[in-house]
Each structure stands twice: as C-alpha cells, then as structure tokens.
Design a protein around this motif. Sequence first.
Motif, PDB file in Angstrom:
ATOM      1  N   ARG A 283      -0.477 -11.762   1.827  1.00 37.51           N
ATOM      2  CA  ARG A 283      -1.051 -10.873   0.706  1.00 37.51           C
ATOM      3  C   ARG A 283      -2.147 -10.079   0.952  1.00 37.51           C
ATOM      4  O   ARG A 283      -2.216  -8.705   0.401  1.00 37.51           O
ATOM      5  CB  ARG A 283      -0.851 -11.354  -0.626  1.00 37.51           C
ATOM      6  CG  ARG A 283       0.075 -12.009  -1.006  1.00 37.51           C
ATOM      7  CD  ARG A 283       1.650 -10.940  -1.259  1.00 37.51           C
ATOM      8  NE  ARG A 283       2.795 -11.904  -0.345  1.00 37.51           N
ATOM      9  CZ  ARG A 283       3.589 -11.168  -0.078  1.00 37.51           C
ATOM     10  NH1 ARG A 283       4.174 -10.279   0.582  1.00 37.51           N
ATOM     11  NH2 ARG A 283       4.844 -11.598   0.109  1.00 37.51           N
ATOM     12  N   ASP A 284      -3.271 -10.107   1.218  1.00 37.93           N
ATOM     13  CA  ASP A 284      -4.523  -9.396   1.319  1.00 37.93           C
ATOM     14  C   ASP A 284      -4.444  -9.035   2.846  1.00 37.93           C
ATOM     15  O   ASP A 284      -5.339  -7.583   3.209  1.00 37.93           O
ATOM     16  CB  ASP A 284      -5.853 -10.552   1.570  1.00 37.93           C
ATOM     17  CG  ASP A 284      -6.179 -11.463   0.597  1.00 37.93           C
ATOM     18  OD1 ASP A 284      -5.797 -11.076  -0.733  1.00 37.93           O
ATOM     19  OD2 ASP A 284      -6.548 -12.054   0.837  1.00 37.93           O
ATOM     20  N   ILE A 285      -3.383  -8.057   3.856  1.00 40.24           N
ATOM     21  CA  ILE A 285      -2.844  -7.802   4.868  1.00 40.24           C
ATOM     22  C   ILE A 285      -2.290  -6.636   4.462  1.00 40.24           C
ATOM     23  O   ILE A 285      -1.488  -6.457   3.526  1.00 40.24           O
ATOM     24  CB  ILE A 285      -2.286  -8.686   5.912  1.00 40.24           C
ATOM     25  CG1 ILE A 285      -2.641 -10.485   6.522  1.00 40.24           C
ATOM     26  CG2 ILE A 285      -2.116  -7.790   7.133  1.00 40.24           C
ATOM     27  CD1 ILE A 285      -2.225 -10.816   7.336  1.00 40.24           C
ATOM     28  N   ASP A 286      -3.500  -5.497   4.972  1.00 44.19           N
ATOM     29  CA  ASP A 286      -2.633  -3.771   4.659  1.00 44.19           C
ATOM     30  C   ASP A 286      -2.469  -3.488   5.631  1.00 44.19           C
ATOM     31  O   ASP A 286      -1.070  -2.121   5.143  1.00 44.19           O
ATOM     32  CB  ASP A 286      -3.438  -3.249   4.168  1.00 44.19           C
ATOM     33  CG  ASP A 286      -4.678  -4.307   2.765  1.00 44.19           C
ATOM     34  OD1 ASP A 286      -4.505  -3.839   1.831  1.00 44.19           O
ATOM     35  OD2 ASP A 286      -6.245  -4.047   2.750  1.00 44.19           O
TER      36      ASP A 286
ATOM     37  N   THR B  49      -5.450 -15.868   9.967  1.00 45.20           N
ATOM     38  CA  THR B  49      -5.711 -15.909   8.436  1.00 45.20           C
ATOM     39  C   THR B  49      -6.089 -16.985   7.799  1.00 45.20           C
ATOM     40  O   THR B  49      -7.258 -17.099   7.441  1.00 45.20           O
ATOM     41  CB  THR B  49      -4.430 -16.312   7.607  1.00 45.20           C
ATOM     42  OG1 THR B  49      -4.069 -17.612   7.650  1.00 45.20           O
ATOM     43  CG2 THR B  49      -3.435 -14.931   7.677  1.00 45.20           C
TER      44      THR B  49
ATOM     45  N   ILE C 221      -8.060 -10.227  13.093  1.00 52.30           N
ATOM     46  CA  ILE C 221      -8.066 -10.114  11.720  1.00 52.30           C
ATOM     47  C   ILE C 221      -9.263  -8.932  11.222  1.00 52.30           C
ATOM     48  O   ILE C 221     -10.587  -9.953  11.499  1.00 52.30           O
ATOM     49  CB  ILE C 221      -7.857 -10.864  10.754  1.00 52.30           C
ATOM     50  CG1 ILE C 221      -6.480 -11.533  10.323  1.00 52.30           C
ATOM     51  CG2 ILE C 221      -8.105 -10.097   9.367  1.00 52.30           C
ATOM     52  CD1 ILE C 221      -6.798 -12.710   9.703  1.00 52.30           C
TER      53      ILE C 221
ATOM     54  N   ILE D 117      -8.012 -15.801   4.019  1.00 49.75           N
ATOM     55  CA  ILE D 117      -7.222 -14.508   3.471  1.00 49.75           C
ATOM     56  C   ILE D 117      -5.597 -15.158   3.506  1.00 49.75           C
ATOM     57  O   ILE D 117      -5.178 -15.915   3.692  1.00 49.75           O
ATOM     58  CB  ILE D 117      -7.699 -13.417   4.350  1.00 49.75           C
ATOM     59  CG1 ILE D 117      -6.325 -13.310   5.385  1.00 49.75           C
ATOM     60  CG2 ILE D 117      -8.714 -12.449   3.999  1.00 49.75           C
ATOM     61  CD1 ILE D 117      -6.344 -12.239   6.051  1.00 49.75           C
ATOM     62  N   GLY D 118      -5.029 -14.756   2.373  1.00 50.39           N
ATOM     63  CA  GLY D 118      -4.379 -14.710   2.429  1.00 50.39           C
ATOM     64  C   GLY D 118      -3.010 -13.885   2.892  1.00 50.39           C
ATOM     65  O   GLY D 118      -3.859 -12.736   3.151  1.00 50.39           O
TER      66      GLY D 118
ATOM     67  N   ASP E 276     -11.737  -5.969   9.231  1.00 51.61           N
ATOM     68  CA  ASP E 276     -12.090  -5.299   7.680  1.00 51.61           C
ATOM     69  C   ASP E 276     -12.076  -3.954   8.593  1.00 51.61           C
ATOM     70  O   ASP E 276     -12.243  -3.613   9.570  1.00 51.61           O
ATOM     71  CB  ASP E 276     -13.064  -5.691   7.101  1.00 51.61           C
ATOM     72  CG  ASP E 276     -14.090  -5.430   6.940  1.00 51.61           C
ATOM     73  OD1 ASP E 276     -14.746  -5.117   7.914  1.00 51.61           O
ATOM     74  OD2 ASP E 276     -15.246  -6.542   6.587  1.00 51.61           O
TER      75      ASP E 276
ATOM     76  N   LYS F 272       4.545  -4.512   4.325  1.00 54.60           N
ATOM     77  CA  LYS F 272       3.360  -3.798   4.707  1.00 54.60           C
ATOM     78  C   LYS F 272       3.559  -2.266   5.878  1.00 54.60           C
ATOM     79  O   LYS F 272       4.357  -2.933   6.450  1.00 54.60           O
ATOM     80  CB  LYS F 272       1.848  -4.405   5.389  1.00 54.60           C
ATOM     81  CG  LYS F 272       1.567  -5.766   4.019  1.00 54.60           C
ATOM     82  CD  LYS F 272       0.987  -5.034   3.162  1.00 54.60           C
ATOM     83  CE  LYS F 272       1.004  -5.174   2.069  1.00 54.60           C
ATOM     84  NZ  LYS F 272      -0.215  -5.175   1.153  1.00 54.60           N
TER      85      LYS F 272
ATOM     86  N   MET G 167     -10.228  -2.514   3.265  1.00 52.73           N
ATOM     87  CA  MET G 167      -8.904  -1.967   3.698  1.00 52.73           C
ATOM     88  C   MET G 167      -9.161  -3.704   5.203  1.00 52.73           C
ATOM     89  O   MET G 167      -9.847  -4.344   5.469  1.00 52.73           O
ATOM     90  CB  MET G 167      -8.545  -1.704   4.994  1.00 52.73           C
ATOM     91  CG  MET G 167      -7.345  -1.518   5.280  1.00 52.73           C
ATOM     92  SD  MET G 167      -6.610   0.260   5.892  1.00 52.73           S
ATOM     93  CE  MET G 167      -6.078   1.304   4.787  1.00 52.73           C
ATOM     94  N   ILE G 168      -7.836  -4.656   5.064  1.00 49.90           N
ATOM     95  CA  ILE G 168      -7.965  -5.637   6.446  1.00 49.90           C
ATOM     96  C   ILE G 168      -6.476  -5.708   7.053  1.00 49.90           C
ATOM     97  O   ILE G 168      -5.455  -4.938   6.498  1.00 49.90           O
ATOM     98  CB  ILE G 168      -8.042  -6.914   5.703  1.00 49.90           C
ATOM     99  CG1 ILE G 168      -9.531  -7.479   5.004  1.00 49.90           C
ATOM    100  CG2 ILE G 168      -7.267  -8.316   6.841  1.00 49.90           C
ATOM    101  CD1 ILE G 168      -9.098  -8.407   3.867  1.00 49.90           C
TER     102      ILE G 168
END
Length: 326
Positions: A68-71, A60, A17, A65-66, A19, A101, A1-2
């Motif tokens: 879309r990788d952010i949770d 980012t 950012i 990361i992109g 994890d 999100k 999870m990011i």
Amino acid sequence: MIALGIEGTAHTCGVGIVDDKGNVLANVIDMYRPATGGIHPREAANHHAEIVVPLVTQATEKAGIGFRDIDVVCFSQGPGLGPCLRTVATGARALALTLKKPIVGVNHCISHLEIGRIKTEAQDPVLLYASGGNTQVIAFANGKYRIFGETLDIGIGNMFDKLGREIGLGYYAGPKIEKAAKEGSKLLELPYSVKGMDMAFSGIMTAAMHHRSKGESIEDICFSVQETTFAMLTEVTERAMAHIEKDEVLLGGGVVQNKRLQEMVSRMAADRGAKMFVPDRTLCMDNGAMIAWTGLIMHKAGVNMSIKDTMIDQRFRTDDVIVTWR
Ligand code: FE2
C-alpha cells in the motif's frame, strides 16, 4: 512518493523501489542464463514469469514497505524482446490494477540516462549506452532525447557474447574477453565500422573469427576486438559531445563495466576538458531501480497512462518519447 519499477527487456528481470529524492530503497535482479547458446526469448520470458512475483516481494521486504506504500508502478515498455516485455508488462498491470495505483511504461534506454543523472553528478550528459541488445549515443537536445549514433546491426555486447561462444569462452563473455585482452598485445586488422555517426559490429565478429581460423591467439583477438570497437564507441561519443557542446559523458549498460572502455572514454573526456561519470555497477546494468526512478519523474511531470497505453513496443525509439519532465 514511492515508485516500484519492473525491468524485463532481455535476460534480466529486476525490481527496484525508489523514493522521490532518488534514494534506492531496493534493487533486486535475477538473470536468465541459457545452458547453451544465446538468449531464447521465450525461455527468458518463462524465467521472468516465474521470478517476477518473488522479486516484487523481496524488493518490498528489503525496502521495508508494504504494497500500500507504493504510489506508482513502472515497467520497461521497450525496446527489447517481445515475450520478455509482455511478461513484465502483464505483471506490472496486475500489480497496478490490484493496488489501484497509476502505471507508467518507461523507455529502457532513457532510464539508463535518468538514473545516471540522479545518482552521479552528471546533469546534462551525453550517454554512451553499450549493452548486449543496445548500443546508442544519446543526449537531450531541443526538448527531446535524441540518438546521435547507434549500431546498425547488433549491440556490442551481443557481438562479444557471440564471439565468446565461438572461441570457447562461454556465455556472458564480456568479463572473459576483458581478462583475455589483458594478455594480448598484437593489434590484428579488423574493420573499423563507423558509418557517419553509426556503427556496425557483426562484420568485426566475422573478421575476428577469420583471424582465429588462421591461428591467431584468443588473447590477441580479444585485445584487437576491444581496441577497435571501443575506439569506435569513443569516437562517436566524442563527436556527439562536440556537436552539441556538452562537457559531460555518462556511461550506461553492461559493457561499460569494461575498464579498458572506461579508460579510453575518460581520456577522451579529459582531453576535451569534459568529465566522465559511471554509475554504480548495480545501476549501470539492467535493473528495476532505473525504471522506477524514470517512471516516478515522468509521473510527477504529469504522464498519465491508461491500461491501453501500456502496450509494449519492441522497437520503442528513444526519440519517440515526449519529454515533459525536463
Ligand atoms: Fe539496458
């Protein structure tokens, strides 16, 4: 999870950012520096509005990361300056809604403690949080983060900045006061303002200015202000540790970079068989990574906010937070 976290309670706008192992993948900041005088909340907010999108992009890219990788998107919900808080909250809402999100509003003071718990070996510390806007001694007790002592007027860093301006050291005076204090040796009489477990700083500033008008040197004034205020912080922290029987003390906030303060607190800790922990400088000062990390563990513990829950709270109290993640 990011998790991506946006900090913006005062002069610093930051994006971090992390994890779910607590690795900091990016942590970028940009500070509003007024040309003259102190922080003007509206100008600081304008600064944040201009810089927050570039900071998100920069973070980012740094994290590799992109979007879309952010949770989960997290932001500082309070306490802080209203216009600044509203600006970053708006940015966080826009990002969360665009990415579809979840969003988590984080108590800024608690995030100083949580980043220390993951990035140092401290597990259940008393936090001495000393910064420009805040001065609090916080610990977890009976299911909540509780404030054991705090300033009754202004944050200690705010007092340092005001004093610095008055005696000609310029804005962001903490490091300059620390440097001047090293050359001072005469302990001038200043009010030792510990009232119960709380502290007051504005009278000390007035008394210090009185000494200056009587011709005392800047070095002796800085030395005396440091010795007096740091003794107050150390005393309140020690009493909190004794009261709730904790053997760890964690430092957080910009002012704790001061080596003399660290020396006094570590000596107090050693005397009572306790340990002092100081996070890395970039995690001690206001930053987005601490917001991201706290939001991430809140989210994992089931904290679920709708957009209407993300209203900012300028006076967001540490002890108002329902803690579900410990
Ligand atoms: Fe802070």
